[in-house]
Write an enzyme that holds these catalytic residues in place. Structure first.
Site, PDB file in Angstrom:
ATOM      1  N   GLU A   1       0.840  -1.213   0.000  1.00  0.00           N
ATOM      2  CA  GLU A   1       0.000   0.000   0.000  1.00  0.00           C
ATOM      3  C   GLU A   1       0.869   1.254   0.000  1.00  0.00           C
ATOM      4  OE1 GLU A   1      -2.830   1.149  -0.406  1.00  0.00           O
ATOM      5  OE2 GLU A   1      -4.395  -0.291   0.099  1.00  0.00           O
TER       6      GLU A   1
ATOM      7  N   ASN B   1     -10.254   4.738   1.934  1.00  0.00           N
ATOM      8  CA  ASN B   1      -9.411   4.631   0.744  1.00  0.00           C
ATOM      9  C   ASN B   1      -9.735   5.742  -0.252  1.00  0.00           C
ATOM     10  OD1 ASN B   1      -7.472   2.414   0.741  1.00  0.00           O
ATOM     11  ND2 ASN B   1      -9.229   1.043   0.938  1.00  0.00           N
TER      12      ASN B   1
ATOM     13  N   ASP C   1     -10.281   0.765  -4.094  1.00  0.00           N
ATOM     14  CA  ASP C   1      -9.146   0.906  -3.183  1.00  0.00           C
ATOM     15  C   ASP C   1      -8.478   2.266  -3.429  1.00  0.00           C
ATOM     16  OD1 ASP C   1      -6.789   0.283  -1.508  1.00  0.00           O
ATOM     17  OD2 ASP C   1      -7.461  -1.782  -1.666  1.00  0.00           O
TER      18      ASP C   1
END
Length: 289
Positions: free
Chosen positions: A15, A145, A196
């Site tokens: 991430e 997100n 996301d």
């Protein structure tokens, strides 16, 4: 469209990719393994830094310092030595939460999210930080997100991936604070894959990594889907503009939750990729602490 593997270091939860044009370096995180990774776009090995706690985002302060977002709050990182100095505590007493997605607004403010370590419903939030001041923006978020902004700083975006509704809202260009109520931008309820991480290019196109969909979706400023680009891993997590001209896209991915059988079917899961597409991207601004 082709994609190349930028780093074959498989992350359980890759991430927070962020590119530093001054050093030609992409930074990203394996959140669940409490480590930060870095690699120069020009080549060389991937370097790994063990952090001792979960971390999810990094931003440049200046040529010597970076701001690191972890499960206990904001920390200043010495770019040369890697030494971390606590800067501001955020939910440090709540051992059940950790940091997640974050992005620097064009004015230098930082929006960032927290969430339950087991993605408990409503356990997280989205915060605004600017010049030493912290404010809670949106409470009761499950999986924050897609925090990103238009190039002029007048529009902000975010999503709760657990709900899969992507919102946009007006934003003060000088402070990065939201104005008015969020408005629905993209509704992906019932679709395969979760919304996301995202970035917004100079043309106002939002590039979103689709968790579970193995793709990167590009949305026009009106929310219509322009195109979808395949990613060589099913659980794509977050894109970043990279390169001297910010005209390429890197994408992180994850192995989290995949069985041995699923990993055999998804051999590049967790790796970080460079997509073979030219984009009108932009570099991240420095954060003002």
């Amino acid at each position: 469209m082709a994609a190349v593997i930028l780093s074959d270091e498989a992350c359980s939860l890759g991430e927070g990719p962020t590119y530093d044009p001054a050093t030609d370096t992409l930074y990203w995180f394996d959140i669940l393994a409490s480590r930060m990774l870095e690699r120069k776009l020009s080549g060389g090995a991937t370097r790994t830094h063990q952090l001792g706690e979960m971390a999810s985002a990094i931003a440049t302060i200046d040529g010597e310092r970076q701001l690191l977002l972890t499960e206990t709050g904001l920390h200043i990182r010495d770019a040369a030595t890697g030494k971390l100095t606590p800067h501001m505590s955020v939910e440090a007493a709540n051992t059940g939460t950790r940091s997640n997605d974050a992005r620097v607004h064009p004015c230098g403010a930082l929006w960032f999210g927290t969430m339950g370590k087991n993605a408990e419903a409503g356990a997280g939030a989205i915060y605004w930080y600017f010049r030493g001041e912290l404010r809670l923006l949106f409470p009761a978020i499950s999986i924050p997100n897609s925090i990103c902004f238009s190039a002029d700083g007048k529009t902000a975006y975010y999503v709760d991936t657990a709900v899969n509704l992507l919102y946009r809202l007006d934003c003060d260009a000088d402070t990065g604070l939201p104005i008015g109520e969020p408005k629905l931008f993209v509704d992906r309820r019932g679709d395969k894959g979760g919304i996301d991480g995202s970035v917004v290019d100079r043309d106002g196109v939002l590039w979103n990594a689709c968790w579970g969909g193995g793709r990167l979706d590009a949305y026009a400023p009106d929310g219509s889907l322009l195109r979808s680009l395949p990613v060589p891993a099913g659980q794509a997590t977050c894109p970043a503009f990279v390169g001297a001209a910010a005209d390429r896209l890197a994408v992180t991915s994850a192995t989290e939750g995949l069985s041995a059988e699923a990993l055999r079917a998804d051999p590049h899961a967790g790796k970080t990729f460079l997509l073979d597409v030219v984009v009108n991207g932009r570099h991240e601004p420095n954060v003002l602490i």
